[in-house]
Design a protein around this motif. Structure first.
Motif, PDB file in Angstrom:
ATOM      1  N   THR A 152       0.834  -1.204   0.000  1.00 55.31           N
ATOM      2  CA  THR A 152       0.000   0.000   0.000  1.00 55.31           C
ATOM      3  C   THR A 152       0.870   1.256   0.000  1.00 55.31           C
ATOM      4  O   THR A 152       0.578   2.230  -0.700  1.00 55.31           O
ATOM      5  CB  THR A 152      -0.926   0.014   1.217  1.00 55.31           C
ATOM      6  OG1 THR A 152      -1.738  -1.166   1.205  1.00 55.31           O
ATOM      7  CG2 THR A 152      -1.838   1.239   1.192  1.00 55.31           C
ATOM      8  N   ASP A 190     -13.040  -3.361   0.268  1.00 58.93           N
ATOM      9  CA  ASP A 190     -12.496  -3.987   1.470  1.00 58.93           C
ATOM     10  C   ASP A 190     -11.050  -3.580   1.755  1.00 58.93           C
ATOM     11  O   ASP A 190     -10.428  -4.115   2.677  1.00 58.93           O
ATOM     12  CB  ASP A 190     -12.578  -5.510   1.364  1.00 58.93           C
ATOM     13  CG  ASP A 190     -11.847  -6.055   0.146  1.00 58.93           C
ATOM     14  OD1 ASP A 190     -11.478  -5.251  -0.720  1.00 58.93           O
ATOM     15  OD2 ASP A 190     -11.664  -7.290   0.071  1.00 58.93           O
ATOM     16  N   GLU A 191     -10.511  -2.619   1.013  1.00 63.58           N
ATOM     17  CA  GLU A 191      -9.138  -2.167   1.236  1.00 63.58           C
ATOM     18  C   GLU A 191      -9.154  -0.996   2.217  1.00 63.58           C
ATOM     19  O   GLU A 191      -9.156   0.166   1.833  1.00 63.58           O
ATOM     20  CB  GLU A 191      -8.480  -1.768  -0.089  1.00 63.58           C
ATOM     21  CG  GLU A 191      -8.254  -2.940  -1.018  1.00 63.58           C
ATOM     22  CD  GLU A 191      -7.518  -2.535  -2.288  1.00 63.58           C
ATOM     23  OE1 GLU A 191      -6.340  -2.905  -2.436  1.00 63.58           O
ATOM     24  OE2 GLU A 191      -8.134  -1.844  -3.125  1.00 63.58           O
ATOM     25  N   LYS A 192      -9.141  -1.335   3.490  1.00 58.87           N
ATOM     26  CA  LYS A 192      -9.289  -0.331   4.539  1.00 58.87           C
ATOM     27  C   LYS A 192      -8.039   0.527   4.716  1.00 58.87           C
ATOM     28  O   LYS A 192      -8.111   1.612   5.299  1.00 58.87           O
ATOM     29  CB  LYS A 192      -9.619  -1.012   5.873  1.00 58.87           C
ATOM     30  CG  LYS A 192     -10.846  -1.910   5.830  1.00 58.87           C
ATOM     31  CD  LYS A 192     -12.098  -1.116   5.488  1.00 58.87           C
ATOM     32  CE  LYS A 192     -13.338  -2.002   5.530  1.00 58.87           C
ATOM     33  NZ  LYS A 192     -14.562  -1.281   5.135  1.00 58.87           N
ATOM     34  N   ASP A 193      -6.901   0.042   4.237  1.00 62.66           N
ATOM     35  CA  ASP A 193      -5.664   0.789   4.452  1.00 62.66           C
ATOM     36  C   ASP A 193      -5.502   1.948   3.469  1.00 62.66           C
ATOM     37  O   ASP A 193      -4.643   2.803   3.652  1.00 62.66           O
ATOM     38  CB  ASP A 193      -4.444  -0.132   4.379  1.00 62.66           C
ATOM     39  CG  ASP A 193      -4.430  -0.977   3.115  1.00 62.66           C
ATOM     40  OD1 ASP A 193      -5.515  -1.210   2.554  1.00 62.66           O
ATOM     41  OD2 ASP A 193      -3.335  -1.403   2.695  1.00 62.66           O
ATOM     42  N   ILE A 194      -6.299   1.944   2.405  1.00 58.02           N
ATOM     43  CA  ILE A 194      -6.296   3.079   1.476  1.00 58.02           C
ATOM     44  C   ILE A 194      -7.390   4.046   1.926  1.00 58.02           C
ATOM     45  O   ILE A 194      -8.577   3.741   1.815  1.00 58.02           O
ATOM     46  CB  ILE A 194      -6.512   2.629   0.023  1.00 58.02           C
ATOM     47  CG1 ILE A 194      -5.354   1.724  -0.417  1.00 58.02           C
ATOM     48  CG2 ILE A 194      -6.645   3.828  -0.907  1.00 58.02           C
ATOM     49  CD1 ILE A 194      -5.482   1.199  -1.813  1.00 58.02           C
ATOM     50  N   LYS A 238      -8.973   1.694  -5.306  1.00 58.87           N
ATOM     51  CA  LYS A 238      -9.180   0.824  -4.155  1.00 58.87           C
ATOM     52  C   LYS A 238     -10.477   0.046  -4.322  1.00 58.87           C
ATOM     53  O   LYS A 238     -11.364   0.444  -5.093  1.00 58.87           O
ATOM     54  CB  LYS A 238      -9.249   1.620  -2.853  1.00 58.87           C
ATOM     55  CG  LYS A 238     -10.482   2.504  -2.711  1.00 58.87           C
ATOM     56  CD  LYS A 238     -10.572   3.131  -1.322  1.00 58.87           C
ATOM     57  CE  LYS A 238     -10.968   2.115  -0.273  1.00 58.87           C
ATOM     58  NZ  LYS A 238     -11.221   2.742   1.053  1.00 58.87           N
ATOM     59  N   ASP A 239     -10.567  -1.068  -3.631  1.00 61.56           N
ATOM     60  CA  ASP A 239     -11.801  -1.827  -3.577  1.00 61.56           C
ATOM     61  C   ASP A 239     -12.470  -1.572  -2.235  1.00 61.56           C
ATOM     62  O   ASP A 239     -11.881  -0.961  -1.339  1.00 61.56           O
ATOM     63  CB  ASP A 239     -11.517  -3.331  -3.760  1.00 61.56           C
ATOM     64  CG  ASP A 239     -12.704  -4.069  -4.368  1.00 61.56           C
ATOM     65  OD1 ASP A 239     -13.820  -3.506  -4.336  1.00 61.56           O
ATOM     66  OD2 ASP A 239     -12.516  -5.190  -4.864  1.00 61.56           O
TER      67      ASP A 239
END
Length: 310
Positions: A206, A254-258, A251-252
């Protein structure tokens, strides 16, 4: 008997001209762009129908009062209720849609759009009322013929419509602040923009995406009063959402870090915003941020900054 027939014919012509003027004036602020709501085809049809109904109410009001039909005033109350109902329905729809957005508008932006729906609905009503009054007064006093009366009614209704359009014009972020590119860096796992700590990014992949694909901007208010507006959370959410509309986001769901967020530099009184778009174009990102409308709810907040405006 003949006089009443002439009045009936006059009122029919005034009603027709005024209704058309009211609908056209509503069309002046019904722009088809991807930056303004409504954006769905059924919404445009709904707005055209509502403008026709409200223009009809405005056009029939004066003839009804001339005939001493004072109950016609209740039509205005009904119209206001309908406009409020339309606004509430739009608010519910936008809130439902917002729950599914990867980058939501935020409640402040939703409320701004809904309230704008209601205020713009009055354009048809009052422009038609002005056109109807002008047509009837000129026809009765001077009797210059249908064409002259129609032209006068169109001019009168257009003036009212343009006055509404001008009063409803919304300022944008670019009127309050300058926006410049900013630099994304990492101090270990800590994401920074122009030395402002944003958040902790744990995944190395990321961090690599932020450095390779990410863009960042710094929003610099022109004075302390402007900082109170730009620093409002609802205003910042609106800027991020507009960037998402134009540039997408890499981002999708479920990509919480973005993240899609902004941070305030309280020392410099600026706002920084990191973002990973699908289309890497810093000029477009800056222009979109500048064109984001200023929310009415953000103007009244943090007013203490205005006391020491510099």
């Amino acid at each position: 008997m003949e006089g009443s027939l002439l009045d009936a014919d006059l009122f029919r012509r005034a009603f027709l001209v005024s209704t058309i003027v009211g609908i056209i004036c509503r069309g002046l602020v019904l722009r088809v762009t991807d930056k303004q709501y409504p954006s769905r085809p059924q919404d445009y049809l709904e707005q055209i129908i509502i403008s026709g109904l409200s223009a009809s109410l405005g056009a029939v009001a004066l003839p009804a009062l001339i005939d001493k039909e004072f109950s016609a005033l209740t039509f205005f109350a009904v119209a206001i209720q309908q406009f409020q109902g339309l606004s509430e329905q739009e608010r519910i729809t936008l809130e439902n849609i917002d729950n599914t957005e990867i980058v939501p508008k935020g409640s402040a932006y939703v409320e701004e759009i809904a309230s704008t729906y209601e205020s713009r609905s009055y354009i048809s009503l009052f422009s038609a009322l002005a056109a109807s009054a002008t047509y009837i007064v000129i026809a009765r006093r001077y009797d210059p013929g249908f064409l002259a009366c129609a032209v006068a009614a169109i001019v009168s209704g257009s003036i009212v419509g343009l006055a509404f359009k001008r009063s409803l014009r919304r300022q944008s972020v670019g009127d309050f602040a300058d926006i410049i590119p900013a630099k994304i860096v990492f101090d270990g796992p800590i994401l920074k923009v122009n030395d402002i700590v944003i958040t902790n990014i744990g995944l190395e992949d990321t961090r690599k995406r932020y450095l390779e694909k990410g863009l960042a901007i710094e929003i610099i208010p022109r004075n302390r009063g402007c900082f109170g507006v730009i620093n409002d959370k609802g205003q910042r959410d609106a800027i991020i959402h507009n960037i998402f509309i134009h540039l997408g986001i890499d981002k999708d769901v479920d990509e919480k870090d973005i993240i899609t967020t902004s941070r305030t530099d309280l020392e410099k009184e600026t706002v920084v915003l990191p973002y990973i778009p699908l289309i890497k174009d810093i000029d477009t990102m800056i222009n979109v941020a500048k064109s984001t409308p200023i929310l009415e709810f953000s103007k009244g907040k943090q007013s203490a900054y205005k006391k020491n405006n510099s």
